[in-house]
Write a protein that holds these residues in place. Structure first.
Motif, PDB file in Angstrom:
ATOM      1  N   ARG A 127       3.606  -5.302   0.390  1.00  0.00           N
ATOM      2  CA  ARG A 127       2.667  -5.584  -0.802  1.00  0.00           C
ATOM      3  C   ARG A 127       1.896  -4.197  -0.855  1.00  0.00           C
ATOM      4  NH1 ARG A 127      -0.042  -8.909   1.750  1.00  0.00           N
ATOM      5  NH2 ARG A 127      -1.903  -8.018   2.740  1.00  0.00           N
ATOM      6  N   GLU A 128       1.840  -3.416   0.121  1.00  0.00           N
ATOM      7  CA  GLU A 128       1.006  -2.213  -0.148  1.00  0.00           C
ATOM      8  C   GLU A 128       1.926  -1.335  -0.847  1.00  0.00           C
ATOM      9  OE1 GLU A 128      -0.755  -1.857   4.416  1.00  0.00           O
ATOM     10  OE2 GLU A 128       1.044  -0.738   4.103  1.00  0.00           O
ATOM     11  N   GLY A 129       3.248  -1.305  -0.791  1.00  0.00           N
ATOM     12  CA  GLY A 129       3.842  -0.635  -1.525  1.00  0.00           C
ATOM     13  C   GLY A 129       4.131  -1.048  -3.093  1.00  0.00           C
ATOM     14  N   SER A 130       3.871  -2.466  -3.274  1.00  0.00           N
ATOM     15  CA  SER A 130       3.904  -3.001  -4.559  1.00  0.00           C
ATOM     16  C   SER A 130       2.624  -2.399  -5.374  1.00  0.00           C
ATOM     17  CB  SER A 130       3.907  -4.306  -4.387  1.00  0.00           C
ATOM     18  OG  SER A 130       3.498  -5.011  -5.699  1.00  0.00           O
ATOM     19  N   ASN A 131       1.692  -2.315  -4.719  1.00  0.00           N
ATOM     20  CA  ASN A 131       0.229  -1.883  -5.290  1.00  0.00           C
ATOM     21  C   ASN A 131       0.282  -0.507  -5.538  1.00  0.00           C
ATOM     22  OD1 ASN A 131      -1.657  -4.171  -5.547  1.00  0.00           O
ATOM     23  ND2 ASN A 131      -1.629  -4.354  -3.266  1.00  0.00           N
ATOM     24  N   ILE A 132       0.769   0.401  -4.689  1.00  0.00           N
ATOM     25  CA  ILE A 132       1.295   1.871  -4.951  1.00  0.00           C
ATOM     26  C   ILE A 132       1.917   1.976  -6.094  1.00  0.00           C
ATOM     27  CG2 ILE A 132       2.097   3.831  -3.841  1.00  0.00           C
ATOM     28  CD1 ILE A 132       1.619   2.829  -1.101  1.00  0.00           C
TER      29      ILE A 132
END
Length: 404
Positions: A127-132
């Motif tokens: 999820r963090e990578g998706s938001n980045i």
């Protein structure tokens, strides 16, 4: 006069890296018609020298969100923005007027784009990578729109600043009254060919943006004057026209705008000496909180008081080992996940509310030597929960054992 602030954008939410270390609450991003986009409640520290700026930056870096992936042992999971505001006062003896020149430097550390297949992340990391990736994609669209605008290829170009928190906050840096330098980090490895090509295209588009920066002279006088006029207008609306406003939501919105404008005006009219005093008080309070939490702010390793008992952390990553120190203030320390009863609160899988009790024999006795950090025979850890297990130096501790 120099002021600094430090924030991170994690999962499209803004966190203050120089604020209260006990909780990472999300801050709201607002846009003022005079000041532009700003973060409400962001800590601004008045500083006197470079050493203080360096110290605050190091403290903020330790609060940043990082995690390990297949591509990077310490991967940044957020974007970070360190802002330095410089204000120069100039006195004109002819007009007997003191003017000011103001400048803002924003140092932005962007998290790198990720491919889930290569990083091997799941759950929160995914999820963090998706938001980045989402914020970086929006930044790319903003850069392309600004490049088209500079080239005048279209009559009317819409720039999607507000599609991401990152681009919204960097609105002035990207397309405002500023000079911007972008450093693109690429990899020579063949495996990263596609990422390298994408980054170079990114940088090529950024080169086409044309900004015309001009010197900001005496902005405070104009800002204070306009803010005062706005406050007076809002007060008159609430005072005279409050009876005519029948909608409660409208009335609340007016009051919220008045409170916001008054707070901004108070900040603008605050003297430099008052800002320095507030910054020193906030820094002392932060140091006290860090000491209570056991967090060391030394640039390398930790500094401990050898006359006291303490615990230090160990980590798989050597760079993260011995960065935390917990001083044992009592002869008996309760460890567990219950915030109301535990002296040392731990969170995670397998941590019981009342997990263990750490007892120190001869606590407070000068002859005991102190400073053992749990290496002498004068400490005793006893699991007090049936579901709890205890490991000392990596070995499981028997429940009936009493020796360290």
């Amino acid at each position: 006069k120099v002021e600094v602030s430090y924030m991170e954008i994690y999962n499209e939410k803004v966190r203050d890296l120089l604020g209260d270390v006990r909780g990472k609450k999300s801050l709201k991003v607002r846009e003022h018609k005079i000041l532009g986009p700003y973060v409400e409640g962001l800590t601004k520290m008045a500083v006197k020298d470079f050493e203080t700026i360096k110290k605050l930056m190091e403290e903020g870096n330790k609060s940043r969100t990082v995690a390990s992936t297949n591509m990077n042992a310490e991967s940044s999971r957020s974007h970070a923005v360190f802002s330095i505001v410089l204000t120069q006062s100039q006195y004109d003896p002819v007009s007997e007027h003191t003017g000011e020149k103001a400048s803002k430097i924003s140092l932005v550390d962007l998290a790198g784009s990720e491919r889930a297949g290569k990083t091997g992340v799941t759950g929160d990391r995914l999820r963090e990578g998706s938001n980045i990736n989402k914020s970086l994609t929006t930044l790319g669209l903003v850069i392309s729109s600004l490049a088209d605008k500079a080239a005048a290829t279209k009559k009317k170009v819409f720039v999607p600043y507000r599609d991401s928190v990152l681009t919204w906050l960097l609105k002035d840096n990207l397309g405002g009254n500023s000079k911007t330098v972008m450093v693109a980090a690429i990899s020579p490895a063949l495996d990263n060919y596609e990422e390298t090509l994408s980054t170079l295209r990114y940088a090529d588009r950024a080169k086409r943006i044309v900004n015309n920066a001009v010197v900001n002279e005496d902005p405070n006088a104009r800002l204070i004057r306009e803010l005062r006029a706005e406050v007076d207008a809002l007060r008159s609306q609430l005072g005279v026209g409050a009876g005519e406003v029948t909608n409660k939501a409208e009335l609340q919105a007016l009051r919220a705008r008045l409170t916001e404008s008054e707070a901004l005006m108070q900040e603008m009219t605050m003297s430099w000496e008052e800002k320095l005093t507030l910054a020193e008080t906030a820094l002392q309070e932060r140091q006290r909180q860090l000491e209570e939490m056991g967090i060391s702010v030394q640039s390398g390793g930790i500094m401990v008081d050898n006359s006291k008992y303490y615990l230090v952390n160990l980590n798989e990553d050597p760079a993260m080992s011995e960065m935390l120190v917990y001083y044992l203030k009592d002869a008996e320390i309760h460890i567990g996940s219950a915030k109301d009863s535990a002296d040392i609160v731990l969170s995670g899988l397998g941590i019981a509310p009342k997990h263990a009790t750490l007892s120190i024999v001869g606590f407070g006795d000068d002859s005991s030597g102190g400073g053992s950090g749990g290496d002498d025979d004068g400490d005793d850890e006893v699991p007090i929960s049936k579901s709890a297990t205890l490991h000392v130096r990596g070995k499981k501790r028997p429940r009936s054992s009493a020796a360290a």
